[in-house]
Design an enzyme around this catalytic site. Structure first.
Site, PDB file in Angstrom:
ATOM      1  N   LYS A 172      -1.072  -9.593   2.758  1.00 59.51           N
ATOM      2  CA  LYS A 172      -0.356  -9.051   3.932  1.00 59.51           C
ATOM      3  C   LYS A 172      -1.301  -8.217   4.776  1.00 59.51           C
ATOM      4  CE  LYS A 172       2.981  -5.729   3.688  1.00 59.51           C
ATOM      5  NZ  LYS A 172       2.466  -4.674   4.583  1.00 59.51           N
ATOM      6  N   ASP A 186      -1.057  -6.403  -0.502  1.00 65.07           N
ATOM      7  CA  ASP A 186      -1.235  -5.721   0.787  1.00 65.07           C
ATOM      8  C   ASP A 186      -2.702  -5.361   1.005  1.00 65.07           C
ATOM      9  OD1 ASP A 186      -0.127  -4.723   3.076  1.00 65.07           O
ATOM     10  OD2 ASP A 186       0.949  -3.068   2.114  1.00 65.07           O
ATOM     11  N   ASP A 201       0.838  -1.198   0.000  1.00 60.81           N
ATOM     12  CA  ASP A 201       0.000   0.000   0.000  1.00 60.81           C
ATOM     13  C   ASP A 201       0.879   1.256   0.000  1.00 60.81           C
ATOM     14  OD1 ASP A 201       0.840  -0.051   2.623  1.00 60.81           O
ATOM     15  OD2 ASP A 201      -1.160   0.001   3.518  1.00 60.81           O
ATOM     16  N   SER A 202       2.195   1.062   0.010  1.00 60.71           N
ATOM     17  CA  SER A 202       3.122   2.174  -0.246  1.00 60.71           C
ATOM     18  C   SER A 202       2.808   2.816  -1.596  1.00 60.71           C
ATOM     19  CB  SER A 202       4.575   1.674  -0.233  1.00 60.71           C
ATOM     20  OG  SER A 202       4.720   0.545  -1.080  1.00 60.71           O
ATOM     21  N   GLU A 262       9.083  -4.507  10.613  1.00 56.29           N
ATOM     22  CA  GLU A 262       9.441  -3.157  10.161  1.00 56.29           C
ATOM     23  C   GLU A 262       9.987  -2.320  11.315  1.00 56.29           C
ATOM     24  OE1 GLU A 262       6.751  -1.136   7.526  1.00 56.29           O
ATOM     25  OE2 GLU A 262       8.000   0.669   7.526  1.00 56.29           O
ATOM     26  N   GLU A 321      -1.324  -5.765   8.320  1.00 57.13           N
ATOM     27  CA  GLU A 321      -0.597  -5.071   9.387  1.00 57.13           C
ATOM     28  C   GLU A 321      -1.273  -5.333  10.722  1.00 57.13           C
ATOM     29  OE1 GLU A 321       0.216  -0.892   8.968  1.00 57.13           O
ATOM     30  OE2 GLU A 321       0.925  -1.125   6.912  1.00 57.13           O
TER      31      GLU A 321
HETATM   32  O1  KIV Z   1       3.445  -1.090   1.631  1.00 53.92           O
HETATM   33  C1  KIV Z   1       4.616  -1.490   1.600  1.00 53.92           C
HETATM   34  O2  KIV Z   1       5.346  -1.303   0.630  1.00 53.92           O
HETATM   35  C2  KIV Z   1       5.113  -2.206   2.758  1.00 53.92           C
HETATM   36  C3  KIV Z   1       6.585  -2.388   2.876  1.00 53.92           C
HETATM   37  C4  KIV Z   1       7.212  -1.117   3.246  1.00 53.92           C
HETATM   38  C5  KIV Z   1       6.941  -3.496   3.805  1.00 53.92           C
HETATM   39  O3  KIV Z   1       4.358  -2.590   3.592  1.00 53.92           O
END
Ligand code: KIV
Length: 263
Positions: A113, A84, A45-46, A181, A115
């Protein structure tokens, strides 16, 4: 398509070979990263920050991640792709999380993924028991940035216990791998030794089982102050592809991250 991501990661961990991961958002880079030897591609989600120009990741929608997972899958048909789950798509209930995770799997993700630690354990268990491989994400949680008032190292001093509990709860819930992280390198080393799921560090030192960076950061494209845990692999490379290969090699031979990239 790669269906046995967990066994691939476990095999690398038990062989003592580091796992090299980078974020990817489109078919072109997905192909280049695969050619460079990356073990997995994270559609993070970056993308909210590096593609959409937002100040943080909180406004990213599930449909955004699904779109980019489809793009990455087109460019890397056999890759392990981690999709994510954005803020708000998995916290309400395990059932809602399952329905949303299915959309990322349908788009082509091999693993999704999530969090969060202890509080997300019932959700992670619910998903894993229904056939969705989960990558946990503990330590610094970027989706909590507005609640926590910034991006700070987690797990220093007495707060190490909470990070340990988070990681252990994710292992017990069935997570197949785990992003650590921005936690102290000593704590990440301890967790990587004791946990079965391979750990993928970002800002957590060289003793994690693997490493991940945001693509734009490691190519020196991101705006703002340089982050301590990032290395710009373009600085000494003649091409983007050389930089990607240099990253994979540096992770594999233990040159990255160096002590100066850790906390
Ligand atoms: O969203 C992302 O790119 C991430 C990484 C920084 C681990 O969660």
């Amino acid at each position: 398509m790669q269906h046995n991501a967990f066994s691939k990661f476990l095999k690398l961990k038990s062989a003592g070979e580091k796992i090299a991961v980078l974020t990817a958002y489109d078919a072109t880079f997905a192909h280049l990263l695969t050619e460079a030897g990356a073990d997995a591609l994270l559609v993070g989600d970056s993308l909210g920050m590096v593609l959409q120009g937002a100040p943080d990741t909180l406004a990213v929608r599930l449909s955004d991640v699904a779109y980019h997972v489809r793009c990455v899958r087109s460019g890397a048909p056999d890759a392990v792709i981690i999709g994510d789950m954005p803020f708000g798509t998995f916290q309400i209930s395990p059932e809602r999380a399952f329905a949303n995770a299915v959309k990322l799997m349908a788009a082509g993700a091999s693993i999704i993924k999530i969090e969060g630690g202890l509080t997300m354990a019932p959700t992670v268990r619910f998903l894993t028991e229904r056939g969705i491989p989960v990558c946990a994400h503990v330590g610094l949680l970027p989706q909590w940035v507005r609640a926590q008032g910034g991006y700070k190292v987690q797990g220093r001093g007495d707060t190490a216990t909470a990070v340990r509990e988070d990681a252990l709860s994710m292992e017990q819930a069935g997570a197949v791998t785990m992003v650590l992280e921005m936690i102290p390198a000593v704590l990440a080393a301890e967790l990587s030794t004791h946990l079965q799921p391979p750990t993928i560090g970002i800002g957590s030192g060289r003793d994690c089982d693997g490493q991940v960076l945001v693509l734009h950061d490691m190519l020196g494209l991101s705006a703002g102050a340089r982050k301590r845990f990032v290395k710009n692999f373009m600085a000494d490379a003649e091409s983007v592809q050389d930089a990607l290969i240099a990253y994979v090699q540096a992770v594999k031979n233990g040159d990255f991250p160096a002590a100066e990239n850790a906390f």
